[in-house]
Design a protein around this motif. Structure first.
Motif, PDB file in Angstrom:
ATOM      1  N   ALA A  93       2.904   1.191  -6.869  1.00 58.17           N
ATOM      2  CA  ALA A  93       2.226   0.811  -5.624  1.00 58.17           C
ATOM      3  C   ALA A  93       3.029  -0.224  -4.838  1.00 58.17           C
ATOM      4  CB  ALA A  93       0.859   0.239  -5.970  1.00 58.17           C
ATOM      5  N   THR A  94       2.970  -0.092  -3.511  1.00 58.54           N
ATOM      6  CA  THR A  94       3.592  -1.104  -2.650  1.00 58.54           C
ATOM      7  C   THR A  94       2.568  -2.210  -2.402  1.00 58.54           C
ATOM      8  OG1 THR A  94       2.798  -0.050  -0.649  1.00 58.54           O
ATOM      9  CG2 THR A  94       4.960   0.667  -1.463  1.00 58.54           C
ATOM     10  N   TYR A  95       3.043  -3.324  -1.823  1.00 60.96           N
ATOM     11  CA  TYR A  95       2.117  -4.407  -1.465  1.00 60.96           C
ATOM     12  C   TYR A  95       1.028  -3.878  -0.534  1.00 60.96           C
ATOM     13  CZ  TYR A  95       5.589  -7.781  -3.229  1.00 60.96           C
ATOM     14  OH  TYR A  95       6.448  -8.499  -4.005  1.00 60.96           O
ATOM     15  N   ASP A  96       1.456  -3.001   0.400  1.00 53.71           N
ATOM     16  CA  ASP A  96       0.529  -2.444   1.378  1.00 53.71           C
ATOM     17  C   ASP A  96      -0.536  -1.578   0.695  1.00 53.71           C
ATOM     18  OD1 ASP A  96       0.237  -2.742   4.112  1.00 53.71           O
ATOM     19  OD2 ASP A  96       0.786  -0.632   4.443  1.00 53.71           O
ATOM     20  N   ASP A  97      -0.111  -0.769  -0.263  1.00 53.45           N
ATOM     21  CA  ASP A  97      -1.067   0.076  -1.014  1.00 53.45           C
ATOM     22  C   ASP A  97      -2.113  -0.804  -1.699  1.00 53.45           C
ATOM     23  OD1 ASP A  97       0.499   2.311  -0.456  1.00 53.45           O
ATOM     24  OD2 ASP A  97       1.571   2.232  -2.376  1.00 53.45           O
ATOM     25  N   ASN A  98      -1.651  -1.891  -2.313  1.00 52.46           N
ATOM     26  CA  ASN A  98      -2.576  -2.774  -3.041  1.00 52.46           C
ATOM     27  C   ASN A  98      -3.582  -3.415  -2.088  1.00 52.46           C
ATOM     28  OD1 ASN A  98      -1.426  -2.293  -5.567  1.00 52.46           O
ATOM     29  ND2 ASN A  98       0.021  -3.971  -5.378  1.00 52.46           N
ATOM     30  N   CYS A  99      -3.084  -3.905  -0.938  1.00 54.90           N
ATOM     31  CA  CYS A  99      -3.987  -4.519   0.048  1.00 54.90           C
ATOM     32  C   CYS A  99      -5.001  -3.500   0.537  1.00 54.90           C
ATOM     33  CB  CYS A  99      -3.197  -5.038   1.258  1.00 54.90           C
ATOM     34  SG  CYS A  99      -2.250  -6.525   0.929  1.00 54.90           S
TER      35      CYS A  99
END
Ligand code: IMP
Length: 197
Positions: A93-99
């Motif tokens: 997961a990217t940071y964006d996916d997690n957010c």
């Protein structure tokens, strides 16, 4: 005294060097030691993972070592994502996916109930059976949408108590002064100061 910082993340190394700069303590990164090693975080607590990393590097280098582990704990989700913050939306997961995953899980949660806190645990491994933990906690709220482009991770969706800006809207210097990580590493610094005496 030499002190190894058990991370491959150069930003972290720089941030730690800025906070823990003391005469007589030479801070060394894994890169400085030509150590190319990735340590899997297999424990279920921040303390467990911080200890695991520090102990492993201590055993490889025979030098005092520090490591840290951080998580974002959301009250309305019983502490999720917590220790799994980096892989909340999956292994890659990217940071964006997690957010995005966090925001969608909180979609029906009102502004008053979006309390959360960041917690960092630092482990200083000095010798076999000689390790110490230092923690830094910052309480705040999760926003409804991403705001700001500075920082990393969950910065765009976290507003620390006492501020109206998300971590990602703040100048980097301000975030680095008030952050959970800064609090934990300042405690380490104070400990090292008294330890040297
Ligand atoms: P680590 O233990 O420092 O690698 O942090 C684990 C995960 O927590 C990171 O992958 C980020 O998603 C999140 N995280 C840690 N520190 C911060 C921070 O200062 N701001 C936003 N997210 C963070």
């Amino acid at each position: 005294m030499k002190l190894v910082i058990a991370t491959n993340n150069q930003h972290k190394v720089n941030e730690i060097k800025r906070i823990v700069s003391l005469n007589e303590i030479e801070l060394l990164s894994l890169k400085d030691l030509n150590l190319n090693i990735e340590i899997e975080e297999t424990e279920h607590t921040l303390e467990g993972n911080a200890l695991l990393k520090a102990e492993k590097i201590f055993k490889l280098t025979n030098l005092p070592t520090v490591s840290d582990d951080t998580g974002l704990f959301v009250d309305a989700l019983n502490g999720e994502p917590g220790v799994f913050s980096s892989r909340y939306a999956g292994e890659n997961a990217t940071y964006d996916d997690n957010c995005n995953k966090l925001l969608s899980k909180l979609i029906s949660v009102s502004a008053e109930s979006r309390n959360a806190y960041f917690k960092t645990v630092v482990c200083l491994f000095l010798k076999e059976d000689g390790y110490y933990f230092f923690e830094g906690v910052v309480k705040g709220k999760v926003t409804n949408e991403k705001r700001g482009t500075n920082g990393f991770g969950y910065d765009p969706i976290f507003i620390p108590d006492g501020y109206s800006l998300t971590y990602a809207e703040m100048p980097t210097d301000l975030k680095n002064q008030i952050s959970h990580r800064a609090i934990a590493f300042r405690k380490l610094r104070d400990f090292l100061l008294s330890y040297r005496k």
